[in-house]
Design an enzyme around this catalytic site. Structure first.
Site, PDB file in Angstrom:
ATOM      1  N   GLU A   1       0.799  -1.233   0.000  1.00 13.35           N
ATOM      2  CA  GLU A   1       0.000   0.000   0.000  1.00 13.35           C
ATOM      3  C   GLU A   1       0.824   1.273   0.000  1.00 13.35           C
ATOM      4  O   GLU A   1       0.594   2.181   0.803  1.00 13.35           O
ATOM      5  CB  GLU A   1      -0.954   0.017   1.203  1.00 13.35           C
ATOM      6  CG  GLU A   1      -2.052  -1.011   1.131  1.00 13.35           C
ATOM      7  CD  GLU A   1      -3.158  -0.776   2.151  1.00 13.35           C
ATOM      8  OE1 GLU A   1      -2.943  -0.016   3.109  1.00 13.35           O
ATOM      9  OE2 GLU A   1      -4.231  -1.371   1.981  1.00 13.35           O
TER      10      GLU A   1
ATOM     11  N   GLU B   1      -5.641  -8.547   0.720  1.00 13.12           N
ATOM     12  CA  GLU B   1      -6.424  -8.227   1.918  1.00 13.12           C
ATOM     13  C   GLU B   1      -7.863  -7.959   1.513  1.00 13.12           C
ATOM     14  O   GLU B   1      -8.114  -7.326   0.480  1.00 13.12           O
ATOM     15  CB  GLU B   1      -5.892  -6.971   2.632  1.00 13.12           C
ATOM     16  CG  GLU B   1      -4.518  -7.107   3.214  1.00 13.12           C
ATOM     17  CD  GLU B   1      -4.036  -5.835   3.915  1.00 13.12           C
ATOM     18  OE1 GLU B   1      -4.873  -5.019   4.339  1.00 13.12           O
ATOM     19  OE2 GLU B   1      -2.803  -5.673   4.011  1.00 13.12           O
TER      20      GLU B   1
HETATM   21  C1  BG6 Z   1      -4.629  -1.983   5.032  1.00 11.86           C
HETATM   22  C2  BG6 Z   1      -3.311  -2.350   5.640  1.00 11.86           C
HETATM   23  O1  BG6 Z   1      -4.642  -0.596   4.896  1.00 11.86           O
HETATM   24  O2  BG6 Z   1      -5.785  -2.205   5.727  1.00 11.86           O
HETATM   25  C3  BG6 Z   1      -3.385  -3.096   6.942  1.00 11.86           C
HETATM   26  O3  BG6 Z   1      -2.482  -3.002   4.716  1.00 11.86           O
HETATM   27  C4  BG6 Z   1      -4.547  -2.569   7.759  1.00 11.86           C
HETATM   28  O4  BG6 Z   1      -2.146  -2.957   7.590  1.00 11.86           O
HETATM   29  C5  BG6 Z   1      -5.822  -2.863   6.994  1.00 11.86           C
HETATM   30  O5  BG6 Z   1      -4.614  -3.081   9.038  1.00 11.86           O
HETATM   31  C6  BG6 Z   1      -7.078  -2.406   7.694  1.00 11.86           C
HETATM   32  O6  BG6 Z   1      -6.965  -1.073   8.092  1.00 11.86           O
HETATM   33  P1  BG6 Z   1      -7.175  -0.630   9.596  1.00 11.86           P
HETATM   34  O7  BG6 Z   1      -6.806   0.796   9.634  1.00 11.86           O
HETATM   35  O8  BG6 Z   1      -8.608  -0.872   9.882  1.00 11.86           O
HETATM   36  O9  BG6 Z   1      -6.271  -1.492  10.413  1.00 11.86           O
END
Ligand code: BG6
Length: 471
Positions: free
Chosen positions: A166, A365
């Protein structure tokens, strides 16, 4: 509808990142990363990275749970500061290397394919203090040396690599730049971005040279938008939002050069980074084998008047005068954190990326962050997570079956509850509940949630059994 459509070798997986899951930040010779510092200074009410989910001590138990879940892949990151605690030492830290060998041994024992991210927000703090971090080209060399060490040490066992997680979000969300003047601040941000592009491209070229069998690519935050209306200006606004905050990254990687819309935008604002003579060649030489992306939500974008207030950094409320601003999408429901849930947008995302790049896709993700706890019966009933994941997997199935899109792997975020990158430990994403709260670690007991048993059936049936309620 999903019968027989997922390839036999489809990698059903789950994801974590080092600073969010490992803990043990003072052990094994590890150095301090900017992510450790940010997690500590972000809020006194939130858990930091020091214990996190304690994977550093419990990786055997956790990988056994991964095996019970049936994971075919585990996407995780190597903590840069375990390998190079300061970032610029001559020799890597043997204890850090040994830790990841043990993790890979354990994954190998259970036949779980490792998908390894080299850098997930955790730049060594020393590189930040000594050289200004990514402001300096010195950091590019340090990153490439770190990548070289990882390829040398782990290359025999890791086939899937990711350069940087990211980058497009990291430059605005995880990198505070202490510079009051907006033009100068954004100029620095884009110089940082440029240096990371060079680092990523060099790591890709190096991986191709050292590990010809391996596959490597960037993984980016895919945050696409719809036009808020069919007014032509809103359609252009939505394209601008997607180009300037999403596709610029993949365009640079895949086509090996800055696209014209991006050069013009940066130049118009006085933000164009400095290029050295060799940079064009470096970018052109580091083309990815696949595209990894993280998908959580979509936006609606409308045209933004020139005199509207600017916000170039917000996650939910970007406002770029003369181009676009985000508005609510009345057709979508948001999570309690304001993230608009959009499974159909997931299918559209797969289509857009495939049509634009013709490269295989990997979902690194996808998941829903909620506050949740253990019920009186001792279990975690996360039907909302099952619903979210089921709908997204169903749309991915359509993208494969009906649109013919090659998807390599789907990795839900997260395997186990971790420290959120912005909202502490209470915002949970995992299939496995970790019994701790923000500041009280209790015993960190692991409790598989209802979604764990649901995903187990999904994997066992190779995506055919998505449970009830499937259209
Ligand atoms: C992505 C990242 O932005 O989303 C993760 O790669 C992150 O590290 C995930 O945890 C979810 O975002 P957040 O802010 O809810 O933890």
């Amino acid at each position: 509808m999903t019968k027989g459509i997922f390839p036999e070798n489809f990698l059903w997986g789950a994801s974590t990142s080092a600073f969010q899951v490992e803990g043990g930040i003072h052990e094994g010779g590890k150095g301090v990363s900017v992510a450790d510092v940010l997690s500590r200074t972000h809020s006194a009410d939130y858990a930091d990275s020091s214990v996190a989910a304690d994977f550093y001590h419990r990786y055997r138990e956790d990988i056994a749970l991964m095996a019970e879940l049936g994971l075919r892949s585990y996407r995780f990151s190597i903590n840069w500061t375990r390998i190079y605690p300061l970032g610029d030492e001559a020799e890597p830290n043997a204890e850090g290397i040994a830790f990841y060998h043990r993790v890979l041994d354990e994954l190998g024992r259970h036949d779980i394919e490792p998908i390894v991210t080299l850098y997930h927000f955790d730049l060594p703090q020393h590189l930040e203090d000594a050289y200004g971090g990514w402001r300096s080209r010195k950091t590019i060399d340090c990153y490439v040396r770190y990548a070289h060490t990882c390829f040398t040490e782990f290359g025999a066992r890791v086939r899937w690599w990711q350069t940087i997680n990211e980058q497009n979000l990291m430059i605005r969300k995880h990198m505070p730049i202490d510079e009051p003047d907006l033009t100068r601040r954004e100029r620095v941000r884009h110089q940082i971005d440029h240096h990371m592009f060079l680092a990523g491209a060099r790591a890709i070229a190096l991986c191709h040279e050292m590990l010809p069998e391996a596959k490597i690519g960037p993984t980016f935050a895919y945050l696409p938008s719809y036009p808020a209306t069919c007014r032509p200006e809103d359609v252009i606004a939505s394209q601008d939002a997607d180009n300037l905050y999403n596709y610029y990254l993949t365009d640079i990687h895949v086509f090996g050069e800055y696209p014209s819309y991006y050069v013009n935008w940066l130049t118009e604002h006085g933000w164009m980074p400095d290029f050295e003579p060799e940079d064009a060649e470096i970018l052109a030489a580091g083309r990815p084998d696949y595209i990894g992306f993280n998908y959580y939500l979509t936006y609606a974008a409308e045209w933004c008047p020139e005199d509207a207030p600017a916000d170039y950094l917000s996650i939910l409320h970007l406002s770029v005068p003369g181009r676009f601003r985000y508005v609510d999408n009345p057709y979508l429901v948001a999570t309690e954190y304001g993230w608009a849930i959009d499974p159909v947008g997931f299918r559209r995302s797969l289509r857009e990326l495939w049509q634009r790049y013709r490269l295989p896709l990997m979902i690194t993700e996808n998941g829903i962050g909620v506050r949740e706890g253990i019920a009186e019966d001792g279990r975690v009933h996360d039907d909302y997570r099952i619903d979210y994941l089921r709908k997204h997997i169903c749309e991915m199935g359509k993208a494969i079956a009906m649109d013919g899109i090659p998807v390599i792997s789907y990795n839900a975020w997260t395997f186990i509850d971790v420290v959120s990158s912005s909202d502490g430990f209470s915002k949970r994403y995992g299939f496995v509940f970790v019994d701790r709260d923000e500041l009280d670690e209790r015993k960190l007991a692991r409790v598989p949630k209802d979604s764990f048993f649901w995903y187990q059936r999904v994997i066992e049936s190779n995506g055919q059994d998505l449970g009830e309620g499937l259209e």
